[in-house]
Design an enzyme around this catalytic site. Structure first.
Site, short mmCIF file in Angstrom:
data_model
loop_
_atom_site.label_atom_id
_atom_site.label_comp_id
_atom_site.label_asym_id
_atom_site.label_seq_id
_atom_site.Cartn_x
_atom_site.Cartn_y
_atom_site.Cartn_z
N PRO A 66 39.07 -6.76 -59.78
CA PRO A 66 39.68 -5.57 -59.18
C PRO A 66 40.33 -4.57 -60.14
O PRO A 66 41.54 -4.40 -60.17
CB PRO A 66 40.71 -6.18 -58.23
CG PRO A 66 41.12 -7.45 -58.91
CD PRO A 66 39.86 -7.97 -59.55
N CYS A 67 39.50 -3.85 -60.87
CA CYS A 67 40.02 -2.84 -61.79
C CYS A 67 40.65 -1.67 -61.05
O CYS A 67 41.45 -0.93 -61.63
CB CYS A 67 38.92 -2.38 -62.75
SG CYS A 67 37.42 -1.84 -61.96
N HIS A 68 40.34 -1.50 -59.76
CA HIS A 68 40.95 -0.43 -58.98
C HIS A 68 42.45 -0.66 -58.78
O HIS A 68 43.17 0.27 -58.44
CB HIS A 68 40.25 -0.28 -57.62
CG HIS A 68 40.32 -1.49 -56.76
ND1 HIS A 68 39.45 -2.56 -56.92
CD2 HIS A 68 41.15 -1.81 -55.74
CE1 HIS A 68 39.76 -3.49 -56.01
NE2 HIS A 68 40.79 -3.06 -55.29
#
Length: 177
Positions: A133-135
């Site tokens: 989850p880089c967001h």
């Protein structure tokens, strides 16, 4: 050998890739590093692993946290993999900063400090977005930058997880498309 399939998400078409070990890619159509590490000789085939990834995405896009994770095969440098492993620990519905991740990387590597920019570059090269989850990574001041899939998708994903807040903003000189 990598296998591919597509998934129709509420945010647009997603290309999924996997090999015998695990998922190797998730890319939104038109994103910055679209299919960067996809084998030239890949085949379009719905494998069990890709089917499981689609099931995971369906649960995720329904606004729920999936209770399983398909196996992943992260393709990158040792440094990138270190950063991506840290990304995987960010809880659903929460955010962290590039600076905090840099502190964790420095600690793991026995260094006094680590560049937030180096971390940002590794975060931006994550080819398994959403699963890794880089967001959920934002600037220390709440700036929303660096999402290869597009800033609109980063905002939508944070909103889906109820992790978006009014302190977040898109800077005028954003690195996000």
């Amino acid at each position: 050998m990598q296998y591919i399939t597509t998934y129709q998400s509420p945010l647009g078409e997603i290309l999924l890739a996997a090999d015998e070990t695990g998922l190797t890619g998730l890319w939104f159509e038109g994103e910055k590093y679209y299919a960067l590490n996809l084998d030239v000789d890949h085949k379009e085939r719905e494998t069990r692993l890709l089917s499981d990834a689609k099931s995971w995405l369906t649960i995720y896009f329904s606004g729920k946290e999936p209770d399983f994770m398909p196996p992943m095969h992260m393709l990158g440098t040792a440094f990138q993999k270190t950063v991506w492993e840290i990304l995987r620990t960010i809880p659903y519905g929460e955010t962290t900063t590039y600076g905090k991740i840099a502190e964790q990387v420095a600690k793991k590597r026995g260094l006094k400090r680590m560049s937030s920019q180096a971390v940002g570059n590794a975060v931006g090269r994550n080819e398994l977005s959403i699963f890794i989850p880089c967001h959920r990574v934002v600037g220390t001041n709440g700036s929303l930058t660096g999402y290869a899939g597009g800033i609109d998708k980063k905002i939508a994903l944070l909103q889906l997880e109820n992790a978006y807040n009014d302190a977040f903003f898109v800077p005028k000189n954003s690195t996000a498309p």
